[in-house]
Design an enzyme around this catalytic site. Structure first.
Site, PDB file in Angstrom:
ATOM      1  CB  CYS A   4      -0.862   0.104   1.193  1.00 21.86           C
ATOM      2  SG  CYS A   4      -1.926   1.364   1.450  1.00 21.86           S
ATOM      3  CB  CYS A   7       0.821   1.275   4.289  1.00 13.08           C
ATOM      4  SG  CYS A   7      -0.764   0.755   4.850  1.00 13.08           S
ATOM      5  CG  HIS A  99      -7.202   8.479   0.189  1.00 12.92           C
ATOM      6  ND1 HIS A  99      -7.287   7.356  -0.139  1.00 12.92           N
ATOM      7  CD2 HIS A  99      -7.495   9.380  -0.659  1.00 12.92           C
ATOM      8  CE1 HIS A  99      -7.786   7.238  -1.408  1.00 12.92           C
ATOM      9  NE2 HIS A  99      -7.757   8.621  -1.872  1.00 12.92           N
TER      10      HIS A  99
HETATM   11  P1  AMP Z   1      -8.065   8.643  -5.101  1.00 16.09           P
HETATM   12  O1  AMP Z   1      -8.247   8.755  -6.326  1.00 16.09           O
HETATM   13  O2  AMP Z   1      -9.565   9.031  -4.140  1.00 16.09           O
HETATM   14  O3  AMP Z   1      -7.802   7.129  -4.445  1.00 16.09           O
HETATM   15  O4  AMP Z   1      -7.048   9.530  -4.362  1.00 16.09           O
HETATM   16  C1  AMP Z   1      -5.769   9.138  -4.433  1.00 16.09           C
HETATM   17  C2  AMP Z   1      -4.859  10.442  -4.522  1.00 16.09           C
HETATM   18  O5  AMP Z   1      -3.367  10.199  -4.185  1.00 16.09           O
HETATM   19  C3  AMP Z   1      -4.655  11.231  -5.779  1.00 16.09           C
HETATM   20  O6  AMP Z   1      -5.532  12.262  -5.571  1.00 16.09           O
HETATM   21  C4  AMP Z   1      -3.355  11.110  -6.085  1.00 16.09           C
HETATM   22  O7  AMP Z   1      -2.957  12.495  -6.518  1.00 16.09           O
HETATM   23  C5  AMP Z   1      -2.674  10.858  -4.536  1.00 16.09           C
HETATM   24  N1  AMP Z   1      -1.314  10.594  -4.604  1.00 16.09           N
HETATM   25  C6  AMP Z   1      -0.809   9.120  -5.443  1.00 16.09           C
HETATM   26  N2  AMP Z   1       0.167   8.894  -4.958  1.00 16.09           N
HETATM   27  C7  AMP Z   1       0.846   9.977  -4.159  1.00 16.09           C
HETATM   28  C8  AMP Z   1       1.980  10.177  -3.523  1.00 16.09           C
HETATM   29  N3  AMP Z   1       3.196   9.388  -3.547  1.00 16.09           N
HETATM   30  N4  AMP Z   1       1.925  11.375  -3.029  1.00 16.09           N
HETATM   31  C9  AMP Z   1       1.052  12.138  -2.394  1.00 16.09           C
HETATM   32  N5  AMP Z   1      -0.088  11.986  -3.378  1.00 16.09           N
HETATM   33  C10 AMP Z   1      -0.407  10.798  -3.909  1.00 16.09           C
END
Ligand code: AMP
Length: 113
Positions: A4, A7, A99
């Site tokens: 994950c 995580c 989240h």
């Molecule tokens: P969701 O589409 O609701 O699952 O949101 C996941 C979010 O995580 C998206 O807005 C991505 O831009 C963000 N995300 C993915 N990887 C990272 C990361 N390494 N650091 C910060 N945000 C991330």
């Protein structure tokens, strides 16, 4: 959960911009912001979404939101903000670790869908 990404961010195994951390949660900057302020509240406990959430985890999430409510000024959210938690394919959930998106810093679109 071993594979994950959130995580790994919580454990510091993947770099992120953390703006807050305590025993319950971290708040990081989203890597692909969709608003001038786009943060992600990540409970430290791994569970995929609100459907899989236990009663205890629901209390944890409520506690995290309550704490968030005390730090909106420091986060630059005096003008208001939007909280979103995507679940499943139709909502485009891409990370299976619950989240909460925190969006603000400007007038947001009045349509959410
Ligand atoms: P969701 O589409 O609701 O699952 O949101 C996941 C979010 O995580 C998206 O807005 C991505 O831009 C963000 N995300 C993915 N990887 C990272 C990361 N390494 N650091 C910060 N945000 C991330």
């Amino acid at each position: 959960m071993e594979d994950c990404i959130f995580c790994k961010i919580i454990k510091g195994e993947i770099p992120s911009t953390k703006v807050y951390e305590d025993e319950d949660m971290v708040i990081i900057k989203d890597i692909a912001p969709q608003a001038p302020i786009h943060l992600l509240l990540l409970p430290k406990q791994h569970f995929a979404n609100i459907i899989e959430m236990t009663d205890e985890q629901a209390v944890l999430v409520a506690r995290c939101i309550k704490k968030l409510s005390t730090m909106t000024h420091e986060l630059g959210l005096d003008g208001g903000f939007r909280l979103i938690s995507n679940k499943g394919k139709d909502a485009c959930q891409s990370v299976e670790h619950l989240h909460i998106h925190i969006l603000g810093g400007a007038q947001l679109a009045d349509k959410m869908g």
